[in-house]
Write a protein that holds these residues in place. Structure first.
Motif: not given
Length: 376
Positions: A332-333, A339-356
Motif C-alpha cells: 500500500x505504501x 514514497x513517490x513510486x506511484x507516479x512512476x507507474x505511468x512514467x515507466x511506460x513511456x520508455x516502452x512507447x516512445x520514441x518508438x
C-alpha cells in the motif's frame, strides 16, 4: 551498480550523481537545468570548439541516467543536446553551429524535436509535413503531435519532406523553426503523465522560413534523420535505466528496514528474488546501452542503429518491471505520495512507447538483424 567505462566516465558519473542528490525528486527542473548547464553537463556530447565537452552520447547518457537515478531526470536532455545538438553538429552550417551549439551546451537555449504525426507515428516514409520552395524561402505545412517542451524551447527541429526534383519522390529534411514564427502554432495535449515537460500538437500553415532554416544537405535525407534518432533511442534507454534504478533503490531500502514478525521483509526470497531479477535486467540493459553509445560515438551508424534499438527495448522492459516490483514491494505504501513510486507507474511506460514502440523494435530486429520477411 557496477559500470564499464573510463576513469573520466566514473568521475562524471559521481559528479552528476552528487548534483542529482542535491536536487532530488520534486525539485525545480528549471534550476536543475540551469545548474547542469553551468557545470557543463548539458553539452558534454557537443564539440569543444562550440562550447561543448567534446565527448559523445556515451557521456551524455551518463548524465541522464544519473539524474534519473536521483529521481530528477531531465527529459529535454533526450531532445535538445542529444537529437538537435547532434544533428546540427554533424550537418549544420557554420552559421547554425555558431548560433545554436554554444547555447545548447550551456543550457541558455533549448530546442525541441518534431517528427511524430497523427497518421504516421514516427514512420518517416509516411510523414505528410511538406516543405516547398518559394523563391529562396521555404514554406512548411503540416501537423506534429507529442512534441515535448515546445513552450520552453527557443525553436523546434521539424522533420518535413521535400520533393526530389529528379524523381518527384518525397524525402525527409530537417528545418529549424523558431518558436514565435508566424503560422507556427501549438496546442497542449492533456496527458495523464505527470511530467515537467509538457506535450504539444503543432500546426504549421505555410510557415515561411529562410533558406538557412534547412539543416544540412537537402539531398541527405534519411542519413541526417537517423543521425538524430539513434541518440534519441540511446538516451531513452538512459532515461529508463535511471528511473528503474531510482525505483529499485527505494524498494531495496524499504525491504531492508520494513520488519514483519521480527524479520526484514527483504530476507524473504519472495521479496528478494524479484528485486534481484530487476537489478540484473537493468544491468543488462545498461550494457547494451553502453555498446550502442560506443558504436555511435565511433561513427558506426549502422551498428549503432541495431544496438540503440535493442538498448531502448531492453531498458524499457527492465524499467517497467523494476517500477512494478518496487511498488509491489512497498504494498500500500507504494501507492502513496510519500514514497513517490506511484507516479512512476505511468512514467515507466513511456520508455516502452516512445520514441518508438517495442513492437516496431521487434519488427526492426526481425527484418534487419534476422533477415525475416516483412508482413507489411
Amino acid at each position: 551498480m557496477a559500470t564499464i567505462g573510463t576513469d573520466e566516465h566514473e568521475s562524471l558519473r559521481e559528479a552528476v550523481a552528487a548534483l542529482g542528490k542535491r536536487h532530488g525528486p520534486g525539485s525545480d527542473p528549471t534550476q536543475l537545468w540551469s545548474e547542469a548547464g553551468k557545470l557543463g553537463y548539458l553539452g558534454v556530447n557537443l564539440p569543444e570548439e562550440y562550447g561543448g565537452g567534446g565527448g559523445g552520447i556515451s557521456e551524455l547518457s551518463i548524465v541522464l541516467e544519473e539524474l534519473g537515478a536521483a529521481g530528477c531526470p531531465l527529459l529535454m536532455l533526450v531532445v535538445s543536446p542529444a537529437i538537435c545538438g547532434t544533428v546540427i553538429a554533424r550537418f549544420g552550417t557554420e552559421q547554425q553551429k555558431q548560433q545554436w551549439l554554444p547555447a545548447l551546451s550551456d543550457g541558455t537555449r533549448r530546442m525541441a524535436f518534431g517528427i511524430t504525426e497523427p497518421d504516421a507515428g514516427s514512420n518517416s516514409h509516411r510523414i505528410t509535413t511538406t516543405a516547398r520552395k518559394d523563391g529562396t524561402d521555404w514554406l512548411l505545412t503540416g501537423r506534429k503531435v507529442f512534441v515535448s517542451g515546445v513552450d520552453i524551447a527557443d525553436a523546434t527541429l521539424i522533420v518535413g519532406r521535400t520533393e526530389d526534383a529528379r524523381t518527384g519522390r518525397l524525402k525527409p529534411c530537417l528545418f529549424i523553426v523558431p518558436r514565435d514564427t508566424p503560422g507556427f502554432t501549438r496546442r497542449p495535449i492533456d496527458m495523464e503523465l505527470n511530467a515537467a515537460e509538457k506535450q504539444f500538437e503543432l500546426v504549421m500553415d505555410d510557415v515561411r522560413l529562410p533558406a538557412d532554416a534547412l539543416v544540412g544537405d537537402e539531398d541527405a535525407g534519411l542519413l541526417q534523420l537517423f543521425a538524430g534518432l539513434n541518440p534519441e533511442r540511446i538516451m531513452t534507454a538512459a532515461f529508463a535505466i535511471g528511473m528503474g534504478r531510482h525505483a529499485l533503490a527505494k524498494a531495496i531500502g524499504y525491504a531492508r528496514d520494513r520488519t514483519v514478525w521480527n524479520t526484514p521483509i527483504g530476507a524473504h526470497q519472495a521479496i528478494a528474488h524479484p528485486l534481484a531479477q530487476a537489478h540484473i535486467e537493468l544491468e543488462l540493459a545498461r550494457l547494451m546501452m553502453q555498446k550502442a553509445a560506443a558504436l555511435y560515438d565511433a561513427g558506426d551508424d549502422m551498428g549503432a542503429g541495431e544496438a540503440a534499438n535493442m538498448a531502448k527495448y531492453a531498458a524499457g522492459e527492465a524499467c517497467v518491471k523494476a517500477v512494478d516490483q518496487a511498488v509491489h514491494t512497498l504494498g500500500g505504501n507504494g501507492l502513496t505520495r510519500e514514497y513517490g513510486l506511484a507516479r512512476l507507474i505511468t512514467a515507466a511506460r513511456v520508455a516502452r512507447i516512445a520514441p518508438v514502440s517495442r513492437e516496431m523494435i521487434l519488427n526492426y530486429v526481425s527484418h534487419q538483424t534476422l533477415g525475416l520477411p516483412k508482413s507489411y
